[in-house]
Enzyme design. Structure first.
Site, short mmCIF file in Angstrom:
data_model
loop_
_atom_site.label_atom_id
_atom_site.label_comp_id
_atom_site.label_asym_id
_atom_site.label_seq_id
_atom_site.Cartn_x
_atom_site.Cartn_y
_atom_site.Cartn_z
N CYS A 8 3.96 -44.04 92.64
CA CYS A 8 4.62 -43.70 91.38
C CYS A 8 5.45 -42.43 91.53
O CYS A 8 5.20 -41.59 92.40
CB CYS A 8 3.57 -43.51 90.29
SG CYS A 8 4.28 -43.59 88.65
N ASP A 131 -6.61 -43.28 84.47
CA ASP A 131 -6.10 -42.01 84.99
C ASP A 131 -6.95 -40.89 84.40
O ASP A 131 -7.58 -41.05 83.36
CB ASP A 131 -4.62 -41.85 84.59
CG ASP A 131 -3.90 -40.79 85.40
OD1 ASP A 131 -4.52 -40.17 86.30
OD2 ASP A 131 -2.70 -40.58 85.14
#
Ligand SMILES: O=C(O)c1ccccc1NCC(=O)[C@H](O)[C@H](O)COP(=O)(O)O
Length: 213
Positions: A8, A131
């Site tokens: 990412c 996350d």
């Protein structure tokens, strides 16, 4: 099934190429101005063209309004939308209907209570991304290089694939996958030399370690 690997926050042609050539399944582009990985849409479009269907393009946004999503979908033509803010399940459902794209919803985790929202998001999202919950004074809700207690995911039983992220790197990715039994892993800070500065060698090391796990 092989582990889903997502890199990412790519911001350069070189690091994007390293990720795609090393076999990343998903490559993420961040649209959040406070992030060191933020891209303007024209540049994201150029990076997206470079991908040429070799990996899935993921557009990461944080509570984006319809105008921003329209522009991203129109220009980048992402394969996935990743929502990293406080988008409600209704908003996820509505955006999926509008764009016809799969959505990965990030769930911020610090303690067991954070998992209570899972059934609502699992009913509308296509993938869940766990996350670490950011500190209250954080300038962005992700990409901070901080891990959560992976054991919190013990007992999570989802009918859809989930990815684990936050503070993962080549050295701990095997352990993250073993403890969480996630179908995939997502990294940003763990393949950087400083916030926003990705390193092709770290990307290759990470993907190799994730594949070997
Ligand atoms: O990367 C950012 O700057 C960012 C900004 C706003 C929301 C989310 C953001 N990143 C999320 C990710 O890159 C990943 O999904 C994941 O959180 C990576 O975490 P880490 O490897 O700890 O950087």
């Amino acid at each position: 099934m092989s582990t889903i690997v997502k890199i990412c926050g790519l911001t350069t042609a070189d690091t994007l190429e390293a990720a795609v050539e090393a076999g990343a399944d998903m490559v993420g582009f961040v649209f959040f101005p406070a992030s060191p990985r933020h891209l303007d849409i024209d540049f994201a479009d150029a990076l997206g063209r470079q991908v040429r269907s070799r990996a899935a393009k993921v557009a990461l946004t944080v509570d984006a309004d319809d105008d921003l999503l329209d522009a991203i979908v129109e220009q980048l033509r992402p394969n996935w939308l990743q929502f990293h803010g406080s988008e409600s399940p209704e908003r996820v459902r509505s955006i999926k209907r509008i764009y016809g794209l799969p959505v990965m919803k990030a769930i911020a985790v610090a303690g067991p209570d954070d998992l209570s929202v899972l059934p609502d998001y699992a009913a509308v999202a296509d993938r869940i991304l766990f996350d670490a919950r950011p500190p209250k004074d954080a300038t962005r809700p992700g990409g901070l290089g901080a891990a959560f207690d992976w054991k919190l995911l013990d007992g999570v039983n989802l009918k859809l694939p989930f990815l684990v992220s936050g503070g993962i790197n080549a050295g701990n990715v095997a352990e993250a996958l073993r403890v969480t039994r996630a179908q995939g892993v997502d990294v940003s800070s763990g393949v950087e030399t400083s916030p926003g500065e990705k390193d092709p060698d770290l990307i290759r090391d990470f993907i190799r370690a994730a594949r070997a796990a």
